[in-house]
Design an enzyme around this catalytic site. Structure first.
Site, PDB file in Angstrom:
ATOM      1  N   ASP A 273       0.816  -1.214   0.000  1.00 29.82           N
ATOM      2  CA  ASP A 273       0.000   0.000   0.000  1.00 29.82           C
ATOM      3  C   ASP A 273       0.850   1.265   0.000  1.00 29.82           C
ATOM      4  O   ASP A 273       2.076   1.211   0.151  1.00 29.82           O
ATOM      5  CB  ASP A 273      -0.962  -0.006   1.204  1.00 29.82           C
ATOM      6  CG  ASP A 273      -0.293  -0.406   2.514  1.00 29.82           C
ATOM      7  OD1 ASP A 273       0.939  -0.432   2.567  1.00 29.82           O
ATOM      8  OD2 ASP A 273      -1.022  -0.688   3.481  1.00 29.82           O
TER       9      ASP A 273
ATOM     10  N   ASN B  16      -7.603  -2.988  14.000  1.00 33.80           N
ATOM     11  CA  ASN B  16      -8.986  -3.281  13.611  1.00 33.80           C
ATOM     12  C   ASN B  16      -9.047  -4.468  12.634  1.00 33.80           C
ATOM     13  O   ASN B  16     -10.060  -4.687  11.984  1.00 33.80           O
ATOM     14  CB  ASN B  16      -9.645  -2.037  12.993  1.00 33.80           C
ATOM     15  CG  ASN B  16      -8.956  -1.577  11.713  1.00 33.80           C
ATOM     16  OD1 ASN B  16      -8.036  -2.237  11.231  1.00 33.80           O
ATOM     17  ND2 ASN B  16      -9.398  -0.456  11.162  1.00 33.80           N
TER      18      ASN B  16
ATOM     19  N   HIS C  20      -7.153  -4.840   9.932  1.00 31.15           N
ATOM     20  CA  HIS C  20      -6.864  -4.585   8.522  1.00 31.15           C
ATOM     21  C   HIS C  20      -5.562  -5.235   8.094  1.00 31.15           C
ATOM     22  O   HIS C  20      -4.650  -5.437   8.888  1.00 31.15           O
ATOM     23  CB  HIS C  20      -6.926  -3.086   8.164  1.00 31.15           C
ATOM     24  CG  HIS C  20      -5.811  -2.224   8.646  1.00 31.15           C
ATOM     25  ND1 HIS C  20      -5.983  -0.889   8.954  1.00 31.15           N
ATOM     26  CD2 HIS C  20      -4.493  -2.461   8.847  1.00 31.15           C
ATOM     27  CE1 HIS C  20      -4.829  -0.374   9.318  1.00 31.15           C
ATOM     28  NE2 HIS C  20      -3.911  -1.300   9.273  1.00 31.15           N
TER      29      HIS C  20
ATOM     30  N   GLU D  36      -9.641  -1.947   5.015  1.00 37.02           N
ATOM     31  CA  GLU D  36     -10.296  -1.593   6.271  1.00 37.02           C
ATOM     32  C   GLU D  36     -11.578  -2.416   6.470  1.00 37.02           C
ATOM     33  O   GLU D  36     -12.151  -2.929   5.506  1.00 37.02           O
ATOM     34  CB  GLU D  36     -10.664  -0.102   6.237  1.00 37.02           C
ATOM     35  CG  GLU D  36      -9.449   0.834   6.177  1.00 37.02           C
ATOM     36  CD  GLU D  36      -8.730   0.983   7.522  1.00 37.02           C
ATOM     37  OE1 GLU D  36      -8.678   0.021   8.307  1.00 37.02           O
ATOM     38  OE2 GLU D  36      -8.197   2.078   7.766  1.00 37.02           O
TER      39      GLU D  36
HETATM   40  C1  GLP Z   1      -0.522   0.280   8.799  1.00 40.52           C
HETATM   41  C2  GLP Z   1      -0.242  -0.449   7.464  1.00 40.52           C
HETATM   42  C3  GLP Z   1      -0.441  -1.924   7.605  1.00 40.52           C
HETATM   43  C4  GLP Z   1       0.154  -2.377   8.921  1.00 40.52           C
HETATM   44  C5  GLP Z   1      -0.692  -1.844  10.042  1.00 40.52           C
HETATM   45  C6  GLP Z   1      -0.192  -2.170  11.433  1.00 40.52           C
HETATM   46  O1  GLP Z   1      -1.473   1.278   8.734  1.00 40.52           O
HETATM   47  N1  GLP Z   1      -0.939   0.006   6.310  1.00 40.52           N
HETATM   48  O2  GLP Z   1       0.133  -2.596   6.492  1.00 40.52           O
HETATM   49  O3  GLP Z   1       0.185  -3.769   9.012  1.00 40.52           O
HETATM   50  O4  GLP Z   1      -1.017  -0.506   9.872  1.00 40.52           O
HETATM   51  O5  GLP Z   1       0.855  -1.352  11.788  1.00 40.52           O
HETATM   52  P1  GLP Z   1       1.806  -1.615  13.003  1.00 40.52           P
HETATM   53  O6  GLP Z   1       2.691  -2.734  12.610  1.00 40.52           O
HETATM   54  O7  GLP Z   1       2.553  -0.325  13.170  1.00 40.52           O
HETATM   55  O8  GLP Z   1       0.929  -1.949  14.172  1.00 40.52           O
END
Ligand code: GLP
Length: 243
Positions: free
Chosen positions: A67, A136, A138, A143
């Protein structure tokens, strides 16, 4: 789904990096699907370490990221392009011409998404997809919603995601409201999927996503249907499970 319990964040990072390096060694021209967020940072650091020791060679590897924020330029230190260069691409011998992310500066969402799906098709799909897990549920920026979206698409970020990512920006107003993300079908078509999860704050969603109902309200729950998923999680993230 196979769950590997790690002692802590460092152990999780080493175990995940082991799986990625096995992929690169077994298939030097593989396509790696890569992720951002805090969780995989240690995994990338471990890969860089092994590369520096001469144990890994990324020269044949192609990468496609999950992404990118819509509207951030590549030199913005919060763009995922910047993140990937900072944590991995700038530190190993991957051919930069074969590292791909959605183009966050393309204002035409349809074009950005179509182009990215074409890139993924052209490289022949993903051999190993690395994923983090949002609070959440994702994956990428898919989302919670009423459906699973198949292809790359432009998403309005959930309020909880904007808040969670606020820590990286000077203020909440600077957090982009939209992002381009690989779709669920593309993720599910990866031959192998590696999920990394760390911390007690993820324990509830780990249980819901991997042991609860399969529903687009928890996008990661779809991974239960993939036949080759490895979750590497630390003890804290697994603390709601009797493992
Ligand atoms: C971000 C990314 C995701 C990631 C997630 C969790 O927004 N787009 O690909 O897995 O949130 O992030 P973190 O590893 O900092 O908890």
């Amino acid at each position: 789904m196979k769950i590997i319990k790690a002692k802590d964040y460092d152990d999780m990072s080493r175990k995940a990096a082991n799986i990625i390096s096995a992929q690169v060694i077994m298939k030097p021209n593989c396509v790696l699907g890569l992720a951002t967020g805090s969780t995989p940072i240690g995994t990338y650091a471990q890969l860089v370490d092994w590369y520096n020791k001469g144990d890994l060679d990324f020269s044949g590897v192609t990468t496609v990221n999950l992404d990118e924020y819509k509207g951030l330029t590549r030199d913005n230190d919060q763009s995922y392009y910047y993140f990937m260069h900072d944590n991995l691409f700038g530190k190993v011998n991957v051919d930069l011409k074969r590292t791909f992310l959605p183009n966050g500066t393309e204002a035409d969402s349809e074009k950005a998404c179509r182009d990215y799906d074409q890139v993924i098709a052209d490289v022949g799909g993903v051999d190993l997809q690395l994923l983090g897990l949002g609070h959440n549920g994702h994956i990428g920026f898919n989302e919670p919603g009423d459906t699973f979206v198949a292809q790359t698409h432009c998403v309005d970020l959930a309020e909880s995601t904007i808040k969670a990512n606020q820590r990286f920006f000077a203020s909440i107003d600077e957090v982009p409201r939209q992002a381009y993300t690989m779709g669920i079908r593309t993720i599910m078509q990866a031959k192998k999927i590696l999920v990394v999860v760390s911390g007690a704050d993820k324990a509830k969603i780990v249980k819901e996503a991997f042991f609860g109902a399969i529903t687009p309200k928890v996008q990661a729950s779809v991974l239960q249907l993939h036949n080759d998923v490895i979750v590497v999680a630390d003890e804290a993230a697994l603390s709601e499970l009797a493992l």
